[in-house]
Design an enzyme around this catalytic site. Structure first.
Site, PDB file in Angstrom:
ATOM      1  CB  VAL A 196      -4.578  12.226   2.759  1.00  0.00           C
ATOM      2  CG1 VAL A 196      -4.526  12.510   4.253  1.00  0.00           C
ATOM      3  CG2 VAL A 196      -5.977  11.775   2.342  1.00  0.00           C
TER       4      VAL A 196
ATOM      5  CE  LYS B 198       1.445   9.648  -3.059  1.00  0.00           C
ATOM      6  NZ  LYS B 198       2.462   9.170  -4.054  1.00  0.00           N
ATOM      7  CG  ASP B 199      -0.015   7.260  -7.051  1.00  0.00           C
ATOM      8  OD1 ASP B 199       1.182   7.553  -7.172  1.00  0.00           O
ATOM      9  OD2 ASP B 199      -0.473   6.675  -6.061  1.00  0.00           O
TER      10      ASP B 199
ATOM     11  CG  LEU C  53      -1.976  -0.119   4.417  1.00  0.00           C
ATOM     12  CD1 LEU C  53      -3.216  -0.823   4.964  1.00  0.00           C
ATOM     13  CD2 LEU C  53      -2.125   0.162   2.928  1.00  0.00           C
ATOM     14  CG  HIS C  54      -0.261   6.755   3.771  1.00  0.00           C
ATOM     15  ND1 HIS C  54      -1.377   7.312   3.163  1.00  0.00           N
ATOM     16  CD2 HIS C  54       0.588   6.419   2.752  1.00  0.00           C
ATOM     17  CE1 HIS C  54      -1.197   7.333   1.855  1.00  0.00           C
ATOM     18  NE2 HIS C  54      -0.029   6.789   1.573  1.00  0.00           N
TER      19      HIS C  54
ATOM     20  N   GLY D 240      -4.051   8.189   4.111  1.00  0.00           N
ATOM     21  CA  GLY D 240      -4.640   8.303   2.775  1.00  0.00           C
ATOM     22  C   GLY D 240      -5.272   7.000   2.334  1.00  0.00           C
ATOM     23  CG  HIS D 241      -2.890   3.470   1.660  1.00  0.00           C
ATOM     24  ND1 HIS D 241      -1.633   3.670   2.167  1.00  0.00           N
ATOM     25  CD2 HIS D 241      -2.743   3.287   0.317  1.00  0.00           C
ATOM     26  CE1 HIS D 241      -0.753   3.603   1.181  1.00  0.00           C
ATOM     27  NE2 HIS D 241      -1.398   3.373   0.049  1.00  0.00           N
TER      28      HIS D 241
END
Length: 283
Positions: A176, A149-150, A33-34, A36-37
């Site tokens: 992000v 992003k996806d 996880l980053h 964005g998540h």
């Protein structure tokens, strides 16, 4: 935060929440996880009573065995990040739990999956649709959260929700980025130090593409100039750069004012494949 590892346990918990009148937010992830998540989790917590986060590296959406084998797996570190972000339950199943027998289901998303990721990763979206369908059935969310992003994945899931009448709202959040523009991705962890320095060129290429679109240059010329920028660094191997309609994801040949477009890119840096996109309206 509760950690659930079986489908039956997740289903029992979410059914209880439903009976109690609680709203459920779902954030499907493959872990590592980053920020964005975590922003998705925080948004889900702000808009729902309970939040389910799934971490599952789904083998059926990988058409490259090495990519599946090397995908970052950090369940303990991920769990430590989730509770402060607002996660109520972490669903952490094994492959055997999600696929007690090989899936024979086959989805056909038509033109949506015949371009970009679908063209370069055969079977990828069938695997995505299969696992997302399972997660929707097990968690019965009121809202499900995904990152922009996806972009093509979101379009596929939106079609899945419509075609199978899932009773939920799909929420998409903007990409992000790191301070240097690189889109946050779990795969970034696999970049070497040198590749990490080069990776922001993907976003620079998207910004160049946007500038050229706004200058009303021809599509073929825009694509040539973006490719030239990227291939100037031999460490970058471009898989595709496309200018597409944001809804249909079909390539655009002629740009017209007030048209919603997406610039989409996929490239390899050594053995790491990165994707990114930029959405905007043609002026």
């Amino acid at each position: 935060m509760e950690i659930l590892q079986s489908a039956a346990a997740l289903q029992a918990q979410t059914e209880k929440w439903r009976r109690d009148g609680q709203r459920i937010g779902l954030v499907p992830t493959m872990g590592a996880l980053h920020d964005g998540h975590l922003r998705l989790v925080q948004a889900a917590a702000a808009e729902n009573d309970v939040v389910v986060v799934s971490i599952f590296v789904n083998p059926t959406q990988f058409n490259n065995p090495d990519d599946f084998r090397l995908y970052p797996r950090l369940p303990e570190a991920d769990a430590a990040l989730l509770e402060p972000a607002g996660c109520t339950a972490l669903f952490l199943p094994s492959v055997e739990e999600m696929y007690p027998q090989p899936s024979k289901l086959r989805f056909d998303f038509g033109s949506l999956e015949q371009v970009m990721e679908g063209a370069h990763r055969p079977g990828h979206f069938n695997g995505v649709a299969t696992v997302v369908s399972k997660l929707f059935h097990l968690s019965r969310p009121h809202q499900a959260y995904f990152g922009q992003k996806d972009l093509q994945q979101v379009a596929i899931i939106r079609q899945l929700v419509a075609d199978l009448s899932f009773d939920l709202e799909l929420i998409t959040f903007p990409t992000v980025r790191e301070a240097d523009g690189l889109a946050m991705s779990s795969r970034n962890r696999r970049l070497s130090a040198d590749a990490r320095q080069i990776a922001p060129q993907l976003y620079a290429a998207l910004l160049l593409g946007q500038k050229l679109v706004m200058q009303k240059q021809l599509v073929a010329a825009i694509k040539d100039k973006v490719h030239s920028l990227l291939t100037a660094d031999k460490a970058i191997q471009v898989e595709y750069f496309e200018i597409v309609d944001t809804q249909t994801l079909q390539p655009i040949e002629i740009l017209v004012p007030r048209q919603e477009v997406a610039l989409c890119i996929a490239a390899w840096l050594a053995d790491v494949r990165l994707i990114d996109n930029l959405l905007f309206e043609v002026k």
